[in-house]
Design an enzyme around this catalytic site. Structure first.
Site, PDB file in Angstrom:
ATOM      1  CG  HIS A  96      -0.809 -13.936  -3.355  1.00  0.00           C
ATOM      2  ND1 HIS A  96      -1.942 -13.186  -3.458  1.00  0.00           N
ATOM      3  CD2 HIS A  96       0.160 -13.168  -3.910  1.00  0.00           C
ATOM      4  CE1 HIS A  96      -1.657 -12.017  -4.021  1.00  0.00           C
ATOM      5  NE2 HIS A  96      -0.397 -11.985  -4.308  1.00  0.00           N
ATOM      6  CD  GLU A 106      -3.131  -9.870 -13.969  1.00  0.00           C
ATOM      7  OE1 GLU A 106      -4.048  -9.050 -14.174  1.00  0.00           O
ATOM      8  OE2 GLU A 106      -2.299  -9.726 -13.051  1.00  0.00           O
TER       9      GLU A 106
HETATM   10  C1  LIG Z   1      -4.202  -9.395 -10.291  1.00  0.00           C
HETATM   11  C2  LIG Z   1      -2.850  -9.286  -9.696  1.00  0.00           C
HETATM   12  N1  LIG Z   1      -1.789  -9.242 -10.490  1.00  0.00           N
HETATM   13  C3  LIG Z   1      -0.551  -9.155  -9.981  1.00  0.00           C
HETATM   14  C4  LIG Z   1      -0.361  -9.107  -8.634  1.00  0.00           C
HETATM   15  C5  LIG Z   1       1.060  -9.006  -8.049  1.00  0.00           C
HETATM   16  N2  LIG Z   1       1.228  -7.674  -7.457  1.00  0.00           N
HETATM   17  C6  LIG Z   1       1.025  -7.482  -6.155  1.00  0.00           C
HETATM   18  S1  LIG Z   1       1.118  -5.877  -5.741  1.00  0.00           S
HETATM   19  C7  LIG Z   1       1.441  -5.423  -7.317  1.00  0.00           C
HETATM   20  C8  LIG Z   1       1.608  -3.971  -7.651  1.00  0.00           C
HETATM   21  C9  LIG Z   1       0.370  -3.193  -7.392  1.00  0.00           C
HETATM   22  O1  LIG Z   1       0.631  -1.850  -7.483  1.00  0.00           O
HETATM   23  P1  LIG Z   1      -0.373  -0.738  -6.996  1.00  0.00           P
HETATM   24  O2  LIG Z   1      -1.766  -1.124  -7.359  1.00  0.00           O
HETATM   25  O3  LIG Z   1       0.116   0.542  -7.508  1.00  0.00           O
HETATM   26  O4  LIG Z   1      -0.301  -0.777  -5.415  1.00  0.00           O
HETATM   27  P2  LIG Z   1       0.935  -0.455  -4.487  1.00  0.00           P
HETATM   28  O5  LIG Z   1       1.626  -1.750  -4.236  1.00  0.00           O
HETATM   29  O6  LIG Z   1       1.802   0.532  -5.182  1.00  0.00           O
HETATM   30  O7  LIG Z   1       0.340   0.081  -3.239  1.00  0.00           O
HETATM   31  C10 LIG Z   1       1.489  -6.525  -8.149  1.00  0.00           C
HETATM   32  C11 LIG Z   1       1.793  -6.475  -9.578  1.00  0.00           C
HETATM   33  C12 LIG Z   1      -1.491  -9.197  -7.824  1.00  0.00           C
HETATM   34  N3  LIG Z   1      -1.414  -9.227  -6.502  1.00  0.00           N
HETATM   35  N4  LIG Z   1      -2.725  -9.271  -8.378  1.00  0.00           N
END
Ligand SMILES: Cc1ncc(C[n+]2csc(CCOP(=O)(O)OP(=O)(O)O)c2C)c(N)n1
Ligand SMILES: Cc1ncc(C[n+]2csc(CCOP(=O)(O)OP(=O)(O)O)c2C)c(N)n1
Ligand SMILES: [Mg+2]
Ligand SMILES: [Mg+2]
Lengths: 318, 327, 327, 318
Positions: B130, B61
């Protein structure tokens, strides 16, 4: 890069300008003409001068709060820089920025940033805009070894590499972030290796030797202009002075400082190119600096009525 | 030509038109491309505009917001989408220390024509990390403009207004609104940034609000009308700058004020509005101003607790009546 | 035994005593060790307590603040020093999304006994990125407590109070105060968190303030006294929680209110205080409340511009007179 | 690690519990008993179960919003987890947390964190407290491939390595962060190499094979307990389901999903240990899950009067 006496003269002169200019700044600080934080570049001149040599006027520069050297080497007029530090409206940021926030649209000098690592994302964005607009430009981003620990360093390097952006990262590794030695802040103290872990073309060079720096920068710019993405150069350097004017320097040995002073970039260059006409430059520069001080002294103060000007753009600007 | 569309569709349309009309406009953020936008606002745009202009960013971000600032300095008109306001905390340094200061700090040399869009608000049982409503909090920062489109028309118009602004503009889209429907007239002359709109005229009490709370307030106003209380409802639209003129005019008419806002109560934009009315229209007031804000808790997951934390029509009605009781 | 010492010395002494008395207490931050603290607060402590308890961190505000939260969960009593509030923006996610929420989000299982100290304020010509006064802004966040020691006694006492608190406490030390001197009585029973102090009794007008502005307000009060205006000056001490009781009591006595605060005006803690007085003591007011805050600009470097941006005794005096003119 | 049928049975049972529990969650989501975001771990069970096997009850766990698997494998009671998702006061976070914020002091389960990468600094701090208090404990921190791009990842890894903290980093690389493939977000897609650049002991393992994961975790914990600092394990895995309940899955091929489903950790383990008594576990687990649902159904709601409870600690708590 073809090294020759002309270039040696040019390098020496620019480094000397930075050196003498900053010595004058210290004097002006004691006289309370300059206030706030004042971070000196003395000892590190080879880095800024060597890098700027590789750029054209189309290229953009992002620097830190220790940016007098970059500004002078880039060609921001000494008068305007001194006036800025005096807080005068004739200063390059109309007196609003001070030592840490020199800006100059004409030379594409984008500051002067006082949040460690805060300039890296901006530089990435500038390079992105060049890529999008298909402009044949390079963005150079300077930062210290301290910035490497910040998350923004990591995020920015990743973006730059991922998107193959035309950006040159210059890490000025002077071994200390304020009073904290690099070994206390990084698990891997070879910063160029860290950069390489982002698949960025990366190297470590002697930042006290301007010819080495200039060479590396020139090669880097050529690579970048070939569209190969970012290049990272770690310049090993040292600040001869305290971190700022408020620093008791308890964290480093006098002998360490002395050893590094033997690598003074001005001395080293002169050893290699004995034909440099030092006296001539001393005289020229003394005049330039006197003029800068006079210009700053004679400068005027922004009217307090205009305090709120520039919080937002004037109406009609787009 | 008027049409009835969703809020999502209004933002989409504005985005699409902006990108078609101006090459310098591009969209950058997490999951705006392949995923289609976490709220499906940019669904299909990757195919339409290509990966150069619809940029899926890593989860970074701070860097991609900063890159938006840099690209704006470089002559582009970036739209940075921060998926939700909750994640914008990671980018706050770039927003406050760079986007908001560069113009002033450079003595007027470098303006930052950057648009940052983010989803905001609670109500979806997404819990404490959130469900923030920080638009009022962001409005504290000089150098920024803060817009909160509530209506379909504004969801459409505000993006264009923001893109034409030479300075950084934050647009907060309440995520509960994306599926709401309303009329869009694309020909209408957009109401400027900084102007509030009287959404419902009334004479007894002024409700000042924005975003999702506008609808709760209108609902309350209808109910109150049945009890003989004629409420004026004003959609602030812009939290920075605030439209003092429209606010004071209404206060001078109704002499009673209720502010409804989804931010936490202490230090909310409601407090700022009360402060201004006190400063500028104190003698117009017939009763203490009141506010209905979010209860000062990290928003809980359980529906009944979350709903109890957020402003609701019933709370607005109760508070309005309380104000009317005072002489 | 009473002594006259500096604010810096008071914080130092409190720190030293806390570390001597409780093994769980440690100090962590940038340059707190070898450098001695950017404001020399912990000078010499590295030798005294060793690198296990005086930890020089890398420039990683988010991670070391988060590590402070984690260490607090692990039973320590960390004191995280964020060099100045300006850099705390990089740690805001940890502060708002973790420190402030964990207790509630975990249904009461995990409290976070963390103290975060930071220098705050303008006045040193450090320009736009180094002169923020965000303590009032932080006070918006439920789950946090926000302290603003102004006096030597509070500079000493508040650290101990914060360390004994089971929840996260932010202490804002105005950097212009470190060299100020005053009396410290280490035996005195500390005034609790959340209590304001009447620093000067008066009957005509209440000034509510905190931090550095306390001294500007007291200076103004002395000057106003010469013109026959008897001002009560209240040091709020704690911005979250605010001491509504002491505030309303004073309003009920003087019926006139001026708030002085170094935050930017819109959305300042001053606005919140006005809102509360309006809500709780509206009928006590004989005139509109006023505030003297920082002008809404990124703080400029030039001394005359910076001073013009900040609250000053003259502005306070002028505003106080304006309030007294109203009937 | 001595692999034997007992252990295989235990692993299988735990993985099956997660699988069936989450399938029930989907059902409960359709019935609107569970709301908000619901991120399923199905397909990734080998990671949580394999890692937890290496821990003692003294160790601490920090996980993400996709943490049902970790919570169940750690021994947080299924009843309490289901009740939490139903928003009931009997839930492990009294209904305040929901699916993304499971907490349990008894098993030292510190959440359940919904800000990507936000848990890493907390885990670092916990490990720091153990080091300071000279406690023989390990802190395990789970996160996804998406977290790697965040600045906090970088800052946290550096701190952990620099201070030689007793922490085990488990990266669940399921190739996607929501709808964005790793190749679009990292210039270096081998995450274990990135971790190694911090001088952290780092490896990449097959996250679909529980025996491999368990082995790696056990070795890692032994190293950590020897005081050698952090260990990083990148587990290559895959989520069989959508990112959350709102995901149209436009960003990946059905065939890709199908290929990964052939590596189903339950199937693989069973292939290796054919003696596993699947039917027995299916039956046992069906009962456990029915009970969890009944428990959650019968749970009560927190009184709205207590909404503001736990914003601050009760008076007197220290
Ligand atoms: C700082 C932040 N940015 C964006 C999000 C929205 N978001 C939630 S899960 C996610 C993807 C995360 O991917 P990963 O770390 O690979 O975990 P996975 O869901 O694949 O287990 C995003 C972009 C968030 N929760 N926190
Ligand atoms: C984010 C942030 N944290 C802390 C500071 C305070 N600070 C100013 S300079 C500095 C040291 C930076 O060291 P380095 O990056 O090596 O640059 P150098 O000063 O050595 O040129 C620190 C800690 C800051 N300006 N920004
Ligand atoms: Mg350095
Ligand atoms: Mg993933």
């Amino acid at each position: 890069m073809d090294m020759n006496l002309d270039l040696a003269n040019k390098f020496y002169r620019q480094m000397l300008l930075i050196r003498r200019f900053e010595e004058k700044c210290v004097e002006m600080y004691s006289k309370e003409k300059i206030r706030g934080f004042l971070h000196l570049y003395i000892g590190e001149e080879a880095v800024a001068v060597g890098v700027m040599n590789a750029l054209t006027s189309d290229d953009a520069i992002f620097a830190t709060y220790r940016e007098h050297g970059q500004a002078l080497a880039r060609g921001v007029p000494p008068n305007k820089i001194m006036a800025e530090m005096f807080g005068k409206v004739q200063g390059c940021s109309r007196g609003r920025g001070g030592s840490m926030h020199l800006f100059d649209a004409k030379t594409r000098f984008y500051g002067g940033s006082a949040i460690v690592s805060g300039g890296l994302p901006l530089a990435v964005g500038m390079a992105l805009s060049d890529q999008m607009m298909k402009r044949d430009r390079v963005t150079v981003c300077f930062f210290g070894d301290g910035a490497v620990a910040e998350g923004e360093f990591h995020e920015s390097l990743n973006l730059a590499s991922l998107w193959k952006l035309p950006i040159l990262f210059i890490c000025e590794n002077n071994l200390y972030a304020m009073g904290t030695a690099l070994k206390f802040t990084e698990s891997e103290t070879n910063i160029s290796l860290k950069a390489a872990s982002y698949r960025i073309d990366s190297s470590q060079v002697d930042g006290m030797d301007i010819i080495t720096v200039a060479q590396a920068a020139q090669e880097a710019v050529a690579k970048i202009k070939n569209g190969n993405g970012p290049v990272f150069i770690e310049c090993l350097t040292y600040r001869f002075r305290a971190h700022s004017m408020f620093d008791a320097e308890l964290y480093r040995d006098k002998t360490e400082v002395a050893v590094w002073k033997e690598k003074d970039p001005l001395v080293i260059l002169h050893q290699q190119w004995t034909g440099i006409n030092i006296d001539k430059y001393e005289n020229e520069i003394a005049l330039i600096i006197d003029e800068a001080v006079a210009f700053a002294e004679n400068g005027t103060l922004e009217s307090i009525d205009d305090l709120e000007k520039y919080v937002y753009s004037a109406e009609g600007v787009q | 030509m008027n049409s009835i569309i969703t809020y999502r569709e209004a933002v989409r349309q504005a985005l699409r038109e902006a990108m078609e009309q101006d090459e310098r406009v591009f969209l950058m953020g997490e999951d705006v491309g392949h995923y289609g936008g976490s709220y499906a606002v940019s669904m299909g745009f990757l195919a339409l505009f290509g990966p150069q202009r619809i940029i899926d960013t890593p989860l970074s971000e701070s860097a991609f917001t900063g890159a938006g600032i840099g690209a704006a300095l470089g002559g582009m008109r970036p739209i940075v989408e921060i998926m939700t306001v909750n994640f914008s905390l990671l980018a706050l340094d770039q927003i406050m220390n760079n986007a908001a200061t560069l113009l002033h700090m450079s003595g007027g040399q470098f303006n930052v024509p950057l648009v940052i869009r983010m989803a905001t608000g609670g109500g979806k049982q997404l819990a404490a990390q959130h469900s923030h409503s920080l638009e009022g909090w962001y409005a504290h920062i000089p150098g920024l403009k803060v817009l909160t489109p509530a209506t379909i028309q504004d969801a459409y118009n505000m993006l264009g207004l923001a893109l034409r602004d030479p300075d950084p503009v934050l647009i907060f889209e309440n995520s509960m609104l994306y599926n709401t429907k309303g009329v869009l007239d694309p020909q209408i002359q957009p109401l400027m940034i900084g102007k509030a709109r009287v959404q419902r005229a009334g004479k007894d009490l002024t409700i000042l609000t924005y975003g999702i709370s506008l609808f709760k307030s209108l609902e309350a106003a209808s109910a109150l009308m049945k009890e003989g209380i004629d409420v004026e409802v004003i959609d602030l639209r812009s939290l920075r700058p605030l439209d003092d003129e429209t606010i004071m005019k209404s206060v001078a008419k109704t002499h009673r004020v209720l502010i409804v806002d989804e931010g936490w109560k202490s230090g909310s934009i409601s407090a700022e509005i009360m402060a201004r009315i006190n400063e500028q229209a104190f003698y117009e007031l017939d009763a203490p101003m009141q506010r209905v804000c979010t209860v000062e808790v990290p928003i809980p997951y359980a529906a009944h607790l979350e709903q109890a934390a957020l402003p609701q029509a019933e709370k607005i009605i109760a508070m309005a009546k309380k104000i009317m009781e005072k002489q």
